[in-house]
Design a protein around this motif. Structure first.
Motif, PDB file in Angstrom:
ATOM      1  N   UNK A 195       0.848  -1.194   0.000  1.00  0.00           N
ATOM      2  CA  UNK A 195       0.000   0.000   0.000  1.00  0.00           C
ATOM      3  C   UNK A 195       0.883   1.243   0.000  1.00  0.00           C
ATOM      4  N   UNK A 196       0.538   2.251  -0.803  1.00  0.00           N
ATOM      5  CA  UNK A 196       1.359   3.470  -0.832  1.00  0.00           C
ATOM      6  C   UNK A 196       1.368   4.152   0.543  1.00  0.00           C
ATOM      7  N   UNK A 197       2.428   4.923   0.783  1.00  0.00           N
ATOM      8  CA  UNK A 197       2.637   5.488   2.116  1.00  0.00           C
ATOM      9  C   UNK A 197       1.537   6.453   2.540  1.00  0.00           C
ATOM     10  N   UNK A 198       0.869   7.098   1.581  1.00  0.00           N
ATOM     11  CA  UNK A 198      -0.161   8.052   1.996  1.00  0.00           C
ATOM     12  C   UNK A 198      -1.565   7.453   1.918  1.00  0.00           C
ATOM     13  N   UNK A 199      -1.635   6.138   1.701  1.00  0.00           N
ATOM     14  CA  UNK A 199      -2.938   5.496   1.563  1.00  0.00           C
ATOM     15  C   UNK A 199      -3.803   5.714   2.801  1.00  0.00           C
ATOM     16  N   UNK A 200      -3.211   5.519   3.974  1.00  0.00           N
ATOM     17  CA  UNK A 200      -4.007   5.602   5.210  1.00  0.00           C
ATOM     18  C   UNK A 200      -4.563   6.997   5.419  1.00  0.00           C
ATOM     19  N   UNK A 201      -3.752   8.024   5.133  1.00  0.00           N
ATOM     20  CA  UNK A 201      -4.190   9.386   5.438  1.00  0.00           C
ATOM     21  C   UNK A 201      -5.306   9.813   4.493  1.00  0.00           C
ATOM     22  N   UNK A 202      -5.099   9.564   3.205  1.00  0.00           N
ATOM     23  CA  UNK A 202      -6.077  10.036   2.232  1.00  0.00           C
ATOM     24  C   UNK A 202      -7.392   9.257   2.336  1.00  0.00           C
ATOM     25  N   UNK A 203      -7.290   7.918   2.389  1.00  0.00           N
ATOM     26  CA  UNK A 203      -8.522   7.145   2.432  1.00  0.00           C
ATOM     27  C   UNK A 203      -9.125   7.113   3.828  1.00  0.00           C
ATOM     28  N   UNK A 204      -8.270   7.316   4.847  1.00  0.00           N
ATOM     29  CA  UNK A 204      -8.799   7.449   6.205  1.00  0.00           C
ATOM     30  C   UNK A 204      -9.748   8.632   6.290  1.00  0.00           C
ATOM     31  N   UNK A 205      -9.390   9.726   5.608  1.00  0.00           N
ATOM     32  CA  UNK A 205     -10.265  10.895   5.593  1.00  0.00           C
ATOM     33  C   UNK A 205     -11.589  10.563   4.913  1.00  0.00           C
ATOM     34  N   UNK A 206     -11.525   9.781   3.819  1.00  0.00           N
ATOM     35  CA  UNK A 206     -12.767   9.401   3.140  1.00  0.00           C
ATOM     36  C   UNK A 206     -13.631   8.525   4.044  1.00  0.00           C
ATOM     37  N   UNK A 207     -12.968   7.632   4.796  1.00  0.00           N
ATOM     38  CA  UNK A 207     -13.711   6.771   5.712  1.00  0.00           C
ATOM     39  C   UNK A 207     -14.357   7.591   6.825  1.00  0.00           C
ATOM     40  N   UNK A 208     -13.653   8.622   7.296  1.00  0.00           N
ATOM     41  CA  UNK A 208     -14.230   9.490   8.329  1.00  0.00           C
ATOM     42  C   UNK A 208     -15.477  10.188   7.805  1.00  0.00           C
ATOM     43  N   UNK A 209     -15.392  10.605   6.554  1.00  0.00           N
ATOM     44  CA  UNK A 209     -16.524  11.277   5.933  1.00  0.00           C
ATOM     45  C   UNK A 209     -17.727  10.328   5.907  1.00  0.00           C
TER      46      UNK A 209
END
Lengths: 294, 451
Positions: free
Chosen positions: B414-428
């Motif tokens: 998984x790319x290094x920024x996967x958690x931050x970017x998609x984590x935000x989508x999951x929060x939404x």
């Protein structure tokens, strides 16, 4: 004395005094800055031993990076709100605290204190206030607008950033305005009051024009700090909820260090630098024209 | 004075250079790496006899075990008097990658660097090939990083961590009336039934911690990991996503996982304001018995322990991804290597490299090393030969799943920024600020933007 000596002698003497500082400035500011510009033309990821020259490709990516421009627009809004509010609050505080109020030195010191707290600490303290203290009061006194943490709705989270920034910097700017207000010549004010000018007229016609230099400095400082906000952003909202408060500095940092895209991150940082430089230069240039002599 | 010191440094440097070249020429490149180690170790021992000492450094990016690491360095020194190990912490707020790359940029990297698994391949030009080490044969299945680094072993698997639903046994026992059997939860409907029972017993069924790393790096990752037991197929699916052909909106596993998420949000203790919670709230409400289940991993044990009222009776439940009990993912929890150690080859002397290899072996084979890993640092080792029993209930539960073969591998690429970017989508999605169509689009757009 310096002029009497020869050219080489003069250079040596100058280097003796400015050399150490110049050396530090060049090694930690100028060289990294130039190297950073060089990196924008490569595809380096921060660690690999090789990188290739990609010409202007990174700049192309910057213009295609919708999130960068979104966060830039967001930062513009934030800067507009904070610059206006900081300067209004700071000027009013300074005006009140130079009017001969009892204990005004104490108040001046008090309003200055928030500026001594570091941005990261400040963010954590206010995070606690917004998500625990205010919510507690909201539930106790049934204030619907305080019952849920402000940090979880995008618009309100933006306002928490603005509130904390204003709280932090208005004390600092107040000190500059206090200095400016104390320099307004008393004789002019006295003359105007003998002529029957109201206190409002005195404020608008005499005090404000004569404190323009303070406004230039304060607006410049608050502009620059607003654009560069990072520590408060990361500790108070972390760019959340869901990236709705991610300011442009934070976005650039994330691009370089989280997405491991040094080239694009650097290019964005450089473009940000140019934009902020242009905006602040325009501000200083035009407000200098408003200066008047007493 | 200064000039003389400069000369001395130069002389020392030349001497050192001679030692280095001397050593490397003794070890022929055709010999296997282990004999290389033996020789270098012998020369290190020789150095010790002549009063010289090898000093190595370790960049520790697992902040919670910094004190234990320093303790281990002392024990290691007792076992190997000629090697001094210094443990450097990664400062709070910096990522291991950022710190390690900064150290490399300054020409002063640690001999041993602890990295997140996804970062290892970025360092591959600068680190030692460890394929010939003895511990390679004793590592548990799937724990080596051969897939990400062209078939070579470049990194030492330091710790295994797993995640899923952590349940509090006393609360679930009371809810089901009797002894709760984790084997009964195999589908989303089973889970909802369990939530209903817990709710009926007067306790909140679960608490969702809304941090982006938990939702993005752990929860959403299940959508990829549960695609198939075959990791090659998982990798193929990720390639499809990158090419924009993943069709996440019609993917059964993803939708099943998000259906489970919908059930979770319905029974969430914090459903009134789902994004308010911070990490510390999770272990507190679970430990105090205010909620029965919490989605998290075994690293949370020290936090749960400090507010534990369930006499340390906790375990893991898998996150179901469908209503078919036989589907992959419904009875498996994720357990993978969470930190890897790499050895620098650019700036370290062969003695230092040998000493570093010795430290790795010490952790795998020596009694004191094994004791440090399992008992002192509460780490689940990635080596079969380490038979020590972990003390904490969460690690025990994971060991149990590993022993039964009921684990999924997390996706190492998984790319290094996967958690931050998609984590935000999951929060939404969690805050109901966007529906599933929005979530699907954001995740798909993210993957298309990955280079």
């Amino acid at each position: 004395m310096i002029a009497e000596k020869g050219r080489g002698e003069r250079l040596r003497l100058r280097l003796l005094f400015t050399g150490p500082t110049l050396f530090a400035f060049v090694t930690v500011m100028i060289i990294p800055f130039l190297f950073g510009i060089y990196l924008t033309f490569t595809n380096w990821d921060g660690i690999s031993t090789t990188h290739t020259f990609v010409a202007l490709q990174n700049y192309g990516s910057v213009f295609k990076d919708a999130e960068f421009w979104k966060s830039f627009v967001l930062t513009l809004k934030y800067v507009f709100a904070t610059v206006v509010l900081i300067n209004i609050v700071a000027f009013l505080l300074a005006y009140v605290l130079t009017s001969g109020l009892k204990g005004q030195s104490f108040f001046r010191a008090g309003f200055f204190v928030p500026n001594l707290v570091g941005g990261i600490m400040l963010g954590f303290v206010w995070q606690f206030i917004f998500s625990n203290v205010l919510v507690y009061f909201g539930q106790k006194y049934h204030l619907p607008w305080l019952q849920a943490s402000w940090l979880v709705t995008p618009d309100k989270a933006m306002w928490t950033m603005i509130v904390v920034t204003v709280w932090q910097y208005s004390g600092y700017m107040m000190v500059i305005y206090v200095a400016g207000l104390m320099n307004v010549p008393k004789d002019i004010l006295e003359a105007s009051s003998i002529d029957g000018a109201s206190s409002l007229a005195r404020l608008v016609k005499i005090v404000l024009p004569l404190t323009i230099p303070s406004f230039i400095v304060c607006v410049f400082l608050s502009l620059q700090r607003g654009f560069m906000v990072y520590d408060l952003n990361i500790s108070l909202t972390k760019g959340g909820p869901f990236k709705s408060t991610e300011m442009v500095s934070m976005h650039v940092y994330q691009k370089a260090f989280l997405s491991r895209d040094y080239g694009v991150g650097q290019a964005e940082a450089l473009i940000l630098f140019l934009l902020v430089a242009v905006i602040t230069l325009i501000q200083v240039y035009y407000s200098k024209k408003m200066e008047v002599e007493a | 004075m200064n000039k003389r010191r400069g000369l001395q440094t130069l002389a020392a440097g030349v001497a050192l250079g001679m030692v280095v070249t001397g050593c490397s020429s003794t070890g022929s490149s055709k010999e296997s790496a282990s004999t290389d180690v033996a020789k270098a170790t012998a020369s290190a021992t020789a150095a010790a006899q002549s009063g010289k000492e090898v000093k190595i450094t370790l960049l520790n990016s697992k902040g919670e075990i910094q004190a234990q690491m320093e303790e281990a360095a002392k024990t290691f020194k007792q076992d190997n008097p000629n090697i001094t190990l210094e443990v450097l912490p990664v400062p709070a707020g910096q990522s291991p990658f950022e710190r390690a790359s900064a150290l490399y940029a300054s020409g002063n990297p640690a001999t041993i660097t602890m990295l997140d698994p996804a970062d290892v391949s970025k360092f591959k030009d600068r680190i030692l090939d460890l394929s010939g080490e003895k511990w390679v044969t004793d590592a548990v299945d799937k724990s080596l990083d051969t897939k990400t680094t062209d078939g070579k072993v470049m990194a030492f698997p330091f710790s295994v961590e797993g995640y899923g639903f952590i349940y509090s046994k006393p609360i679930l026992d009371k809810a089901v009336g009797g002894t709760f059997d984790p084997g009964t939860i195999k589908t989303t409907n089973d889970l909802e039934g369990l939530f209903k029972k817990i709710e009926a017993s007067g306790v909140a069924p679960l608490v969702i911690s809304p941090m982006d790393w938990s939702l993005g790096a752990h929860y959403l990752e299940l959508a990829y990991a549960a695609q198939s037991p075959d990791t090659a197929k998982v990798a193929a699916y990720i390639d499809q996503l990158k090419a924009g052909k993943g069709d996440l909106g019609h993917n059964a596993v993803f939708n099943g996982l998000m259906n489970t998420f919908d059930v979770m949000t319905k029974y969430n203790l914090d459903k009134v304001s789902p994004l308010t919670g911070v990490y510390e709230r999770g272990p507190e409400v679970l430990g105090k018995g205010q909620a029965g289940i919490w989605f998290m991993g075994n690293w949370a044990w020290p936090n749960i322990k400090s507010s534990d009222t369930a006499k340390a009776q906790y375990g893991f439940l898998p996150v179901p991804v469908s209503n078919n009990p036989d589907d992959f993912g419904n009875t498996q929890i994720t357990a993978s290597v969470s930190k890897r150690l790499v050895l620098d080859k650019e700036h370290s002397t062969p003695e230092q490299q040998a000493a570093a290899k010795k430290f790795l072996e010490w952790m795998v084979y020596e009694k004191n090393g094994q004791d440090f890993v399992v008992n002192k640092a509460s780490i689940i080792p990635a080596f079969k030969n380490n038979k020590l029993e972990p003390q904490d209930p969460l690690a025990k539960s994971i060991m149990d799943y590993i022993a039964r073969g009921k684990t999924m591998e997390s996706v190492p690429t998984l790319p290094a920024d996967h958690w931050a970017k998609n984590g935000a989508s999951m929060q939404k999605y969690l805050a109901k600020a966007g529906d599933r169509a929005v979530l699907v689009k954001e995740i798909e757009d993210y993957w298309k933007s990955v280079k």
